[in-house]
Each structure stands twice: as structure tokens, then as C-alpha cells.
Design a protein around this motif. Structure first.
Motif, PDB file in Angstrom:
ATOM      1  N   GLY A   1      -9.298  -2.020   8.112  1.00 61.97           N
ATOM      2  CA  GLY A   1      -8.152  -2.020   7.212  1.00 61.97           C
ATOM      3  C   GLY A   1      -6.878  -1.429   7.749  1.00 61.97           C
ATOM      4  O   GLY A   1      -5.857  -1.423   7.053  1.00 61.97           O
TER       5      GLY A   1
ATOM      6  N   ASN B   1      -4.437  -6.901  11.123  1.00 62.06           N
ATOM      7  CA  ASN B   1      -5.280  -5.854  10.565  1.00 62.06           C
ATOM      8  C   ASN B   1      -6.589  -5.745  11.331  1.00 62.06           C
ATOM      9  O   ASN B   1      -7.194  -6.754  11.699  1.00 62.06           O
ATOM     10  CB  ASN B   1      -5.591  -6.137   9.095  1.00 62.06           C
ATOM     11  CG  ASN B   1      -4.380  -5.995   8.200  1.00 62.06           C
ATOM     12  OD1 ASN B   1      -3.793  -6.979   7.776  1.00 62.06           O
ATOM     13  ND2 ASN B   1      -3.983  -4.761   7.917  1.00 62.06           N
TER      14      ASN B   1
ATOM     15  N   ASP C   1       0.835  -1.203   0.000  1.00 68.06           N
ATOM     16  CA  ASP C   1       0.000   0.000   0.000  1.00 68.06           C
ATOM     17  C   ASP C   1       0.868   1.250   0.000  1.00 68.06           C
ATOM     18  O   ASP C   1       0.529   2.265  -0.612  1.00 68.06           O
ATOM     19  CB  ASP C   1      -0.918   0.010   1.226  1.00 68.06           C
ATOM     20  CG  ASP C   1      -1.970  -1.080   1.171  1.00 68.06           C
ATOM     21  OD1 ASP C   1      -2.270  -1.570   0.068  1.00 68.06           O
ATOM     22  OD2 ASP C   1      -2.497  -1.451   2.242  1.00 68.06           O
TER      23      ASP C   1
ATOM     24  N   ARG D   1      -3.948   2.969   5.505  1.00 63.19           N
ATOM     25  CA  ARG D   1      -3.782   2.411   4.169  1.00 63.19           C
ATOM     26  C   ARG D   1      -2.990   3.323   3.244  1.00 63.19           C
ATOM     27  O   ARG D   1      -2.466   2.860   2.224  1.00 63.19           O
ATOM     28  CB  ARG D   1      -5.163   2.142   3.548  1.00 63.19           C
ATOM     29  CG  ARG D   1      -5.977   1.069   4.236  1.00 63.19           C
ATOM     30  CD  ARG D   1      -5.352  -0.308   4.059  1.00 63.19           C
ATOM     31  NE  ARG D   1      -5.247  -0.674   2.671  1.00 63.19           N
ATOM     32  CZ  ARG D   1      -6.195  -1.298   1.985  1.00 63.19           C
ATOM     33  NH1 ARG D   1      -7.330  -1.608   2.573  1.00 63.19           N
ATOM     34  NH2 ARG D   1      -6.010  -1.623   0.715  1.00 63.19           N
TER      35      ARG D   1
END
Length: 283
Positions: free
Chosen positions: A170, A166, A100, A194
């Protein structure tokens, strides 16, 4: 799980007098699933090491960054596993991790600055391809970090707990809880969003987990009024344990990959004599 192991756990490096770390390297691959576990960690000499700015190769296995993600190719001999595999088995496959974001900060683990840890990719998308796996592989979330140090772990640490998981929305939670050789406790937590935001937090108190077959205990941060649940033990050795644990952090239930390292056990001469059974050497 994939790990690139230098000389940190190598009994051969210890017995050699710790003179040439590049001559004691290993590419560790551990696969876990409903059809059984697979483990490979063969130590090799520096003639089987190749590296540059963007890639690393040990034997026939390699790791590289291609500009958008990390590509890991493995070609290893997996050891026999009690009750599942009587003979060694060759397995080949590829793992791709698209992060990410990339983390640039390294965190000191001791006051003297001998040891550091860096979450390179706190969270990302993983694709695994291996013909030995059901359906040829799987996809999910993944993670990449690295440790580096200037002295043996057992010189400066009694041990540590680490965990990563997690939340339902998220975010990634990472926990580090170490005990230095002088008994000082150092612990911290990270919350990673994220899109690159990383913030520190003080973890809730550590709660003990049930000890494993070899007596390695360990613990994990957990909110008051809740208790961690040991869901699956993936590795249980005389000095190290890796488990899947469900805990509660700041009100959020989090399923975490949890590791406990006992450096006092690692330094035990009897334990070092046992290590070649899980870490054979091919120079």
C-alpha cells in the motif's frame, strides 16, 4: 487521467508571443480501457475560465475541493480515434478523489527555482462515473499532483521521466528523473505511506525502455539484476509517451504509470504544427 493544462504545451500560446497565458487554457481528459481510448484537450480563451479559492472551471468542465475530496466534472468533445471512432463524440462524467492525506511540500525541479512540482494527494480512492464507460464507471486508486513554472519547459529542460505506483503493502512510490538543458541530471524518489509520512530515497539506476513509434524513448529506475517490463503504451506522440510499466524498486515489484517528456522534440517547429490535431482551439 484528468489534467488541467495551462499554456505549457499550447502551440497557440507560443505563436501568440506568450503574452496572455490565461487566454490559452485546456481541460485534458484521457480515458483508457479494453473497449478503446478516448482523448479530449480543447484549448479555450479566458472568457471560458472561472476560478476562486476552492474551484476551477474551464468551459463546461470543472474541478473543486469540497472539504473531503476533489470533485471533477467533465463535459468535453472527444476526438476521433483511429480504428475506434470516426467522428468526435461528446462525453460527460464525474470523478471523485478522496485522498489518504494531503501533501504540503513542493519540490524544486531546477537549481534556479523556475520550476516546481507538488504531490497534492499522493494516493487516494477514486470513483469514476461516465455513461460511455463499461458498467458506467469504476473505482480504484488515484493521485493528484501539480506542476508550476515561470519559464517554458523547453528553456530549462531537455526532458524527464516520471513514474508513480503502489507497492503490495500500500505504499506509494514516485520517481522523478530529469535532464536540464545544460545536460545536468537531477533525480529523486519518494516513498509515501498511507497516513502522511513521506520520505526521500535515492532511486536505483535508470534502465531504458523500448522506443515508441515516434522514437520517444524514456526509462525508469530499476534494481540491478531486474529489467523493467513495458506492459502497455497508452500515449505515443512525437514528444511525449505515457505507459504502464512494471519495475522493481528496493526489492518490491511495482506497477507504475510512467511518462516521458522530450522537451527538445516539443520545441521543434514541425511538432508544434502537429499539436492542433490533438489540441484544437475554441476561443
Amino acid at each position: 487521467m484528468i489534467a488541467f493544462i495551462g499554456s505549457v504545451f499550447s502551440p497557440y500560446y507560443h505563436w501568440s508571443g506568450r503574452h496572455d497565458p490565461e487566454n490559452h487554457i485546456a481541460f485534458n481528459v484521457a480515458l483508457y480501457g479494453p473497449q478503446g481510448h478516448a482523448w479530449a484537450m480543447t484549448e479555450r480563451g479566458k472568457a471560458r475560465l472561472s476560478r476562486d479559492k476552492h474551484s476551477l472551471a474551464i468551459g463546461k468542465s470543472s474541478f473543486r475541493y469540497d472539504g473531503s475530496g476533489f470533485v471533477i466534472s467533465f463535459d468535453e468533445i472527444f476526438l476521433p480515434w483511429p480504428g475506434q471512432r470516426l467522428l468526435p463524440k461528446r462525453m460527460r462524467g464525474e470523478i471523485r478523489l478522496v485522498p489518504d492525506f494531503l501533501g504540503a511540500r513542493a519540490y524544486g525541479l531546477d537549481r534556479a527555482g523556475f520550476h516546481a512540482w507538488q504531490p497534492v494527494a499522493p494516493n487516494g480512492r477514486v470513483t469514476v462515473a461516465c455513461e460511455a464507460l463499461p458498467d458506467g464507471g469504476w473505482t480504484g486508486t488515484g493521485y493528484h499532483d501539480m506542476n508550476h513554472g515561470a519559464r517554458p519547459l523547453e528553456t530549462d529542460f531537455s526532458g524527464w521521466d516520471w513514474a508513480r505506483g503502489n507497492t503490495g503493502d500500500g505504499r506509494t512510490v514516485i520517481l522523478y528523473d530529469s535532464v536540464l538543458a545544460d545536460g545536468t541530471n537531477s533525480r529523486f524518489g519518494l516513498i509515501c505511506g498511507r497516513h502522511g509520512a513521506i520520505s526521500d530515497f535515492d532511486p536505483p539506476p535508470r534502465k531504458l525502455l523500448q522506443r515508441g513509434f515516434w522514437g520517444v524513448g524514456g526509462g525508469i529506475a530499476c534494481d540491478g539484476g531486474a529489467s523493467p517490463v513495458l506492459k502497455n503504451v497508452l500515449e505515443d506522440t512525437p514528444f511525449y509517451r505515457r505507459s504502464l510499466v512494471e519495475t522493481v524498486i528496493a526489492g518490491d515489484p511495482v506497477e507504475m504509470m510512467q511518462e516521458t517528456l522530450d522537451c527538445r522534440r516539443l520545441a521543434n517547429p514541425v511538432v508544434r504544427l502537429m499539436l492542433p490535431f490533438r489540441m484544437p482551439r475554441r476561443a
